[in-house]
Scaffold this active site. Structure first.
Site, PDB file in Angstrom:
ATOM      1  N   THR A   1       0.819  -1.209   0.000  1.00 46.23           N
ATOM      2  CA  THR A   1       0.000   0.000   0.000  1.00 46.23           C
ATOM      3  C   THR A   1       0.850   1.254   0.000  1.00 46.23           C
ATOM      4  O   THR A   1       2.008   1.233   0.461  1.00 46.23           O
ATOM      5  CB  THR A   1      -0.906   0.010   1.252  1.00 46.23           C
ATOM      6  OG1 THR A   1      -1.570   1.265   1.372  1.00 46.23           O
ATOM      7  CG2 THR A   1      -0.086  -0.202   2.514  1.00 46.23           C
ATOM      8  N   ASP A   2       0.274   2.356  -0.471  1.00 45.65           N
ATOM      9  CA  ASP A   2       0.977   3.641  -0.410  1.00 45.65           C
ATOM     10  C   ASP A   2       1.027   4.189   1.015  1.00 45.65           C
ATOM     11  O   ASP A   2       1.802   5.105   1.304  1.00 45.65           O
ATOM     12  CB  ASP A   2       0.332   4.668  -1.344  1.00 45.65           C
ATOM     13  CG  ASP A   2      -1.149   4.938  -1.052  1.00 45.65           C
ATOM     14  OD1 ASP A   2      -1.707   4.317  -0.122  1.00 45.65           O
ATOM     15  OD2 ASP A   2      -1.741   5.757  -1.765  1.00 45.65           O
ATOM     16  N   GLU A   3       0.239   3.629   1.929  1.00 46.22           N
ATOM     17  CA  GLU A   3       0.205   4.157   3.291  1.00 46.22           C
ATOM     18  C   GLU A   3       1.519   3.963   4.045  1.00 46.22           C
ATOM     19  O   GLU A   3       1.761   4.618   5.057  1.00 46.22           O
ATOM     20  CB  GLU A   3      -0.962   3.545   4.068  1.00 46.22           C
ATOM     21  CG  GLU A   3      -2.311   3.914   3.477  1.00 46.22           C
ATOM     22  CD  GLU A   3      -3.474   3.589   4.393  1.00 46.22           C
ATOM     23  OE1 GLU A   3      -3.311   3.706   5.619  1.00 46.22           O
ATOM     24  OE2 GLU A   3      -4.538   3.211   3.870  1.00 46.22           O
TER      25      GLU A   3
ATOM     26  N   TYR B   1      -1.863  -0.347  11.028  1.00 50.56           N
ATOM     27  CA  TYR B   1      -1.995  -1.014   9.722  1.00 50.56           C
ATOM     28  C   TYR B   1      -0.799  -0.726   8.831  1.00 50.56           C
ATOM     29  O   TYR B   1      -0.132  -1.648   8.337  1.00 50.56           O
ATOM     30  CB  TYR B   1      -3.280  -0.580   9.019  1.00 50.56           C
ATOM     31  CG  TYR B   1      -3.254  -0.859   7.535  1.00 50.56           C
ATOM     32  CD1 TYR B   1      -3.108  -2.155   7.057  1.00 50.56           C
ATOM     33  CD2 TYR B   1      -3.363   0.178   6.607  1.00 50.56           C
ATOM     34  CE1 TYR B   1      -3.062  -2.417   5.690  1.00 50.56           C
ATOM     35  CE2 TYR B   1      -3.315  -0.068   5.246  1.00 50.56           C
ATOM     36  CZ  TYR B   1      -3.167  -1.370   4.790  1.00 50.56           C
ATOM     37  OH  TYR B   1      -3.110  -1.625   3.440  1.00 50.56           O
TER      38      TYR B   1
ATOM     39  N   LYS C   1       2.250  -3.222   7.426  1.00 53.35           N
ATOM     40  CA  LYS C   1       2.538  -3.425   6.001  1.00 53.35           C
ATOM     41  C   LYS C   1       3.967  -3.005   5.671  1.00 53.35           C
ATOM     42  O   LYS C   1       4.644  -3.635   4.846  1.00 53.35           O
ATOM     43  CB  LYS C   1       1.537  -2.658   5.145  1.00 53.35           C
ATOM     44  CG  LYS C   1       0.148  -3.249   5.124  1.00 53.35           C
ATOM     45  CD  LYS C   1       0.112  -4.665   4.548  1.00 53.35           C
ATOM     46  CE  LYS C   1       0.344  -4.675   3.042  1.00 53.35           C
ATOM     47  NZ  LYS C   1       0.217  -6.061   2.501  1.00 53.35           N
TER      48      LYS C   1
END
Length: 354
Positions: A132-134, A158, A162
């Site tokens: 993810t870009d997060e 989260y 990741k």
């Protein structure tokens, strides 16, 4: 054959469906069927011999080892993850167990399997990790979009979990030469999206006459990627991506959360107008912002576009129309997934009654 983990979830099930539309290579699908895993997503494949479903967890090393030995996949695509920021704030341990421990055990099983292959099989094998870009953190309004070399600065349990899994995948390439690939995508939307995320939540609540909750001032910016475009990018990375590389995948569609909700309301006004003619936007409400809410994400997809000749086909306008129409046409699916514990979760998170 390929092994897909988390293939009954939102992105994973779309990938499996798109994969079997594009070619006849069989898919071994391993999914733990947590609240977000749904075999109804794969109903079209019920009698399709190319799809083999196994109910299980990536953290189950014995099971994964058995599946690899029996089916001998040429590639593993890892979608399996806990993925909802709000849930990670309320209960982070599940995210640690799945996204970090589970990814580690999967990598170990795959590494041991890969070591037993012939030289030719080793050279063509791939482990593709979907992220993810997060993991990159947050951006101000005028900062350039996230490129692959952007520093990792996760701000939620989260995204931290990741980020840890991304680092493990990188380490297995550099330490063990396992041919890994990583993709970091922006916010996906489209069919089969579990209705705790913004777009399906707004569609479902609007149709039910409920409030449309927006965190804070609604000015958080996200880049929106139609899920089928994401799936095509993953196929391209799997086919011609360079082992050890990371590829950012975005939709070239930065929107504020408020813009997204207003666009959904306008689309529903057109496709499913209320009997009294009342605009759905009247149901918009603002709720207390969540802790550590990242202000802006933006993806620089120039690397995958230049190196792998991939670009998204859908604009936000075309993708959101397809998405709203899908939900309108699949209310039985919506009803099935919004019973019981999910309704309790929404009530707890946003207030009100289930």
């Amino acid at each position: 054959m390929i092994l897909v983990t988390g293939g009954a979830g939102f992105i994973g099930s779309n990938f499996v469906l798109d994969w079997l539309k594009a070619n006849d290579e069989p898919v071994l699908n391993l999914d733990a069927l947590t609240y977000a895993g749904n075999l109804q997503n794969l109903a079209a494949l019920r009698d399709d011999a190319r799809h083999i479903f196994v109910h299980g967890n990536i953290a189950d090393s014995v099971l994964v080892t058995q599946l690899l030995a029996e089916h001998k996949p040429r590639a593993v695509i890892n979608f399996a993850a806990e993925s909802h920021v709000d849930r990670s704030i309320k209960g982070p341990e599940d995210f640690i167990q799945t996204n970090i421990v589970g990814c580690f055990r999967l990598l170990e099983a795959v590494r041991n399997y890969w070591l037993e292959q012939s030289a030719d099989e080793k050279a063509t094998f791939r482990f593709l990790h979907v992220s993810t870009d997060e993991v990159y953190g947050t951006l101000t309004a005028d900062e350039p979009a996230f490129a692959e070399d952007h520093q990792y600065e996760p701000n939620s349990p989260y995204s931290a979990s990741k980020a840890a899994s991304d680092h493990l995948v990188r380490a297995y390439f550099h330490t063990y030469d396992l041919p890994t690939l990583t993709t970091n995508c922006s916010n996906n939307y489209g069919p089969y999206h579990f209705p705790e995320k913004l777009i399906p939540l707004v569609i479902c609540n609007a149709l039910d006459g409920k409030s449309l909750p927006i965190y804070g001032d609604g000015q958080q910016v996200r880049d929106w990627l139609y899920v089928s475009d994401h799936c095509s990018a993953i196929r391209q990375v799997l086919d011609i991506g360079r082992p050890g590389e990371t590829y950012n995948v975005g939709g070239n569609s930065e929107k504020t959360n408020l813009d997204v909700v207003q666009a959904l309301c306008a689309m529903l006004d057109e496709l499913r107008p209320q009997s009294a003619g009342t605009p759905y936007a009247n149901q918009i409400t603002y709720v207390k912002d969540r802790p550590g809410h990242d202000r802006r994400y933006a993806i620089d997809s120039s690397k995958i576009q230049k190196e792998l000749d991939w670009v998204p086909k859908e604009s936000f306008e075309s993708g959101i129309r397809k998405t709203v129409q899908w939900y309108l046409n699949n209310q039985d699916w919506v009803e099935a997934v919004t019973r019981g514990t999910y309704r309790n979760w929404v009530a707890k998170q946003y207030g009100g009654t289930p």
